[in-house]
Scaffold this motif. Structure first.
Motif, PDB file in Angstrom:
ATOM      1  N   MET A   1       3.149  -2.348 -13.650  1.00 55.85           N
ATOM      2  CA  MET A   1       4.345  -2.493 -12.845  1.00 55.85           C
ATOM      3  C   MET A   1       4.374  -3.895 -12.247  1.00 55.85           C
ATOM      4  O   MET A   1       3.338  -4.401 -11.807  1.00 55.85           O
ATOM      5  CB  MET A   1       4.361  -1.440 -11.738  1.00 55.85           C
ATOM      6  CG  MET A   1       5.526  -1.612 -10.781  1.00 55.85           C
ATOM      7  SD  MET A   1       5.632  -0.306  -9.549  1.00 55.85           S
ATOM      8  CE  MET A   1       6.494   0.914 -10.513  1.00 55.85           C
ATOM      9  N   ASP A   2       5.526  -4.494 -12.199  1.00 55.35           N
ATOM     10  CA  ASP A   2       5.702  -5.831 -11.633  1.00 55.35           C
ATOM     11  C   ASP A   2       5.983  -5.714 -10.139  1.00 55.35           C
ATOM     12  O   ASP A   2       7.140  -5.563  -9.725  1.00 55.35           O
ATOM     13  CB  ASP A   2       6.840  -6.555 -12.352  1.00 55.35           C
ATOM     14  CG  ASP A   2       7.071  -7.959 -11.826  1.00 55.35           C
ATOM     15  OD1 ASP A   2       6.232  -8.463 -11.035  1.00 55.35           O
ATOM     16  OD2 ASP A   2       8.103  -8.554 -12.185  1.00 55.35           O
ATOM     17  N   LEU A   3       4.931  -5.752  -9.325  1.00 56.09           N
ATOM     18  CA  LEU A   3       5.103  -5.629  -7.880  1.00 56.09           C
ATOM     19  C   LEU A   3       5.878  -6.803  -7.287  1.00 56.09           C
ATOM     20  O   LEU A   3       6.594  -6.627  -6.296  1.00 56.09           O
ATOM     21  CB  LEU A   3       3.749  -5.490  -7.190  1.00 56.09           C
ATOM     22  CG  LEU A   3       3.002  -4.186  -7.431  1.00 56.09           C
ATOM     23  CD1 LEU A   3       1.674  -4.197  -6.692  1.00 56.09           C
ATOM     24  CD2 LEU A   3       3.831  -2.984  -7.029  1.00 56.09           C
ATOM     25  N   LYS A   4       5.757  -7.971  -7.882  1.00 55.04           N
ATOM     26  CA  LYS A   4       6.503  -9.122  -7.360  1.00 55.04           C
ATOM     27  C   LYS A   4       8.006  -8.863  -7.364  1.00 55.04           C
ATOM     28  O   LYS A   4       8.723  -9.347  -6.495  1.00 55.04           O
ATOM     29  CB  LYS A   4       6.191 -10.387  -8.168  1.00 55.04           C
ATOM     30  CG  LYS A   4       4.868 -11.003  -7.819  1.00 55.04           C
ATOM     31  CD  LYS A   4       4.687 -12.323  -8.542  1.00 55.04           C
ATOM     32  CE  LYS A   4       3.371 -12.975  -8.171  1.00 55.04           C
ATOM     33  NZ  LYS A   4       3.178 -14.260  -8.849  1.00 55.04           N
ATOM     34  N   ALA A   5       8.477  -8.084  -8.335  1.00 53.02           N
ATOM     35  CA  ALA A   5       9.904  -7.764  -8.399  1.00 53.02           C
ATOM     36  C   ALA A   5      10.332  -6.884  -7.229  1.00 53.02           C
ATOM     37  O   ALA A   5      11.528  -6.799  -6.918  1.00 53.02           O
ATOM     38  CB  ALA A   5      10.233  -7.082  -9.727  1.00 53.02           C
TER      39      ALA A   5
ATOM     40  N   THR B   1      -3.325   1.933  -7.504  1.00 54.05           N
ATOM     41  CA  THR B   1      -4.038   0.800  -8.096  1.00 54.05           C
ATOM     42  C   THR B   1      -5.137   0.302  -7.156  1.00 54.05           C
ATOM     43  O   THR B   1      -6.255   0.011  -7.604  1.00 54.05           O
ATOM     44  CB  THR B   1      -3.057  -0.330  -8.453  1.00 54.05           C
ATOM     45  OG1 THR B   1      -2.062   0.196  -9.339  1.00 54.05           O
ATOM     46  CG2 THR B   1      -3.769  -1.486  -9.133  1.00 54.05           C
TER      47      THR B   1
ATOM     48  N   GLY C   1       6.888   2.064  -6.586  1.00 51.33           N
ATOM     49  CA  GLY C   1       6.125   0.867  -6.235  1.00 51.33           C
ATOM     50  C   GLY C   1       5.055   1.145  -5.203  1.00 51.33           C
ATOM     51  O   GLY C   1       3.925   0.661  -5.307  1.00 51.33           O
TER      52      GLY C   1
ATOM     53  N   TYR D   1       2.331   3.222  -6.914  1.00 49.90           N
ATOM     54  CA  TYR D   1       1.558   2.357  -7.806  1.00 49.90           C
ATOM     55  C   TYR D   1       0.594   1.483  -6.994  1.00 49.90           C
ATOM     56  O   TYR D   1      -0.567   1.306  -7.379  1.00 49.90           O
ATOM     57  CB  TYR D   1       2.493   1.484  -8.638  1.00 49.90           C
ATOM     58  CG  TYR D   1       1.770   0.498  -9.511  1.00 49.90           C
ATOM     59  CD1 TYR D   1       1.299   0.876 -10.772  1.00 49.90           C
ATOM     60  CD2 TYR D   1       1.537  -0.803  -9.086  1.00 49.90           C
ATOM     61  CE1 TYR D   1       0.619  -0.026 -11.573  1.00 49.90           C
ATOM     62  CE2 TYR D   1       0.858  -1.707  -9.887  1.00 49.90           C
ATOM     63  CZ  TYR D   1       0.405  -1.317 -11.118  1.00 49.90           C
ATOM     64  OH  TYR D   1      -0.280  -2.213 -11.907  1.00 49.90           O
ATOM     65  N   SER D   2       1.069   0.927  -5.885  1.00 57.93           N
ATOM     66  CA  SER D   2       0.225   0.068  -5.049  1.00 57.93           C
ATOM     67  C   SER D   2      -0.999   0.823  -4.550  1.00 57.93           C
ATOM     68  O   SER D   2      -2.125   0.329  -4.654  1.00 57.93           O
ATOM     69  CB  SER D   2       1.011  -0.466  -3.850  1.00 57.93           C
ATOM     70  OG  SER D   2       2.084  -1.268  -4.273  1.00 57.93           O
TER      71      SER D   2
ATOM     72  N   VAL E   1      -1.349  -8.798  -5.950  1.00 57.95           N
ATOM     73  CA  VAL E   1      -0.337  -9.799  -6.291  1.00 57.95           C
ATOM     74  C   VAL E   1      -0.793 -11.144  -5.731  1.00 57.95           C
ATOM     75  O   VAL E   1      -1.219 -11.225  -4.578  1.00 57.95           O
ATOM     76  CB  VAL E   1       1.034  -9.442  -5.679  1.00 57.95           C
ATOM     77  CG1 VAL E   1       2.057 -10.502  -5.971  1.00 57.95           C
ATOM     78  CG2 VAL E   1       1.511  -8.083  -6.187  1.00 57.95           C
TER      79      VAL E   1
ATOM     80  N   TYR F   1       0.345 -15.191  -5.120  1.00 53.98           N
ATOM     81  CA  TYR F   1       1.408 -16.203  -5.085  1.00 53.98           C
ATOM     82  C   TYR F   1       0.753 -17.552  -4.892  1.00 53.98           C
ATOM     83  O   TYR F   1      -0.253 -17.684  -4.245  1.00 53.98           O
ATOM     84  CB  TYR F   1       2.355 -15.958  -3.915  1.00 53.98           C
ATOM     85  CG  TYR F   1       3.286 -14.784  -4.099  1.00 53.98           C
ATOM     86  CD1 TYR F   1       4.474 -14.927  -4.815  1.00 53.98           C
ATOM     87  CD2 TYR F   1       2.985 -13.554  -3.542  1.00 53.98           C
ATOM     88  CE1 TYR F   1       5.347 -13.851  -4.958  1.00 53.98           C
ATOM     89  CE2 TYR F   1       3.831 -12.480  -3.688  1.00 53.98           C
ATOM     90  CZ  TYR F   1       5.017 -12.631  -4.400  1.00 53.98           C
ATOM     91  OH  TYR F   1       5.870 -11.575  -4.536  1.00 53.98           O
TER      92      TYR F   1
ATOM     93  N   ARG G   1       6.955 -13.246   2.585  1.00 55.67           N
ATOM     94  CA  ARG G   1       6.889 -12.217   1.542  1.00 55.67           C
ATOM     95  C   ARG G   1       7.078 -10.862   2.216  1.00 55.67           C
ATOM     96  O   ARG G   1       6.183 -10.348   2.880  1.00 55.67           O
ATOM     97  CB  ARG G   1       5.553 -12.263   0.800  1.00 55.67           C
ATOM     98  CG  ARG G   1       5.196 -13.627   0.236  1.00 55.67           C
ATOM     99  CD  ARG G   1       6.153 -14.092  -0.839  1.00 55.67           C
ATOM    100  NE  ARG G   1       5.685 -15.384  -1.358  1.00 55.67           N
ATOM    101  CZ  ARG G   1       6.187 -15.986  -2.388  1.00 55.67           C
ATOM    102  NH1 ARG G   1       7.200 -15.461  -3.047  1.00 55.67           N
ATOM    103  NH2 ARG G   1       5.698 -17.143  -2.797  1.00 55.67           N
TER     104      ARG G   1
END
Length: 170
Positions: free
Chosen positions: A1-5, A39, A32, A35-36, A168, A170, A21
């Motif tokens: 999953m793209d958490l940044k999205a 994970t 999300g 998933y966080s 994530v 950055y 952020r």
């Protein structure tokens, strides 16, 4: 999953030049959020923590959910004056000034296995202060876990030599 999205960028908050952020958009997304937590749990289970320590306030969100998922206890680290029993206190430097954090003196038995959890590590000051509090109560810090890490600020350099997990970067 793209958490940044799922993480919203807010420019110039809380002051000009800062790119904030925002995790509220991640928290409001059921998949999300799940998933966080799932994970993080998969990545820290081998550290065998007995307790999660989460810092006020967003560390409470992820820390308590992760403690529940792992079937272990949760210990809050709070701003001064919010905990009712005897506390250890540590003062730490902020960009402009200082702040303090507290933990109950009897929060964990000596050598209890602790995992620090927060939503984000930036400069590392809050997590490092929390690690110092844990040292004062005789706890055994087994690792740190964050949803977001701002790599350019190198906050992990202030932390003890333990595994550091971030979902994530950055």
């Amino acid at each position: 999953m793209d958490l940044k999205a799922l993480i919203r960028d807010i420019p110039d908050f809380p002051k000009p030049g800062i790119l904030f952020r925002d995790i509220t958009t991640l928290l409001s997304d059921p998949a999300g959020l799940k998933y966080s937590i799932d994970t993080l749990a998969a990545k820290v289970v081998d550290l065998q923590p007995q307790y999660i320590v989460g810092m006020e306030s967003r560390g409470f969100i992820f820390g308590a959910a992760l403690a529940y998922k792992l079937g272990i206890g949760f210990i809050p680290v709070r701003k001064p004056g919010k905990l009712p029993a005897d506390v250890h206190c540590v003062e730490y430097a902020l960009e402009y000034g200082t702040d303090k954090l507290e933990i109950h003196k009897d929060a964990v038995a000596p050598d209890g296995r602790i995992l620090i959890v927060d939503d984000l590590i930036a400069t590392g000051g809050t997590a490092a202060a929390t690690a110092k509090l844990l040292q004062e109560i005789g706890a055994n810090l087994v690792g740190c876990a964050f949803v977001i890490e701002l790599d350019a600020l190198n906050g992990r350099s202030l932390l003890p030599d333990v595994p550091i997990i971030s979902l994530v970067h950055y």
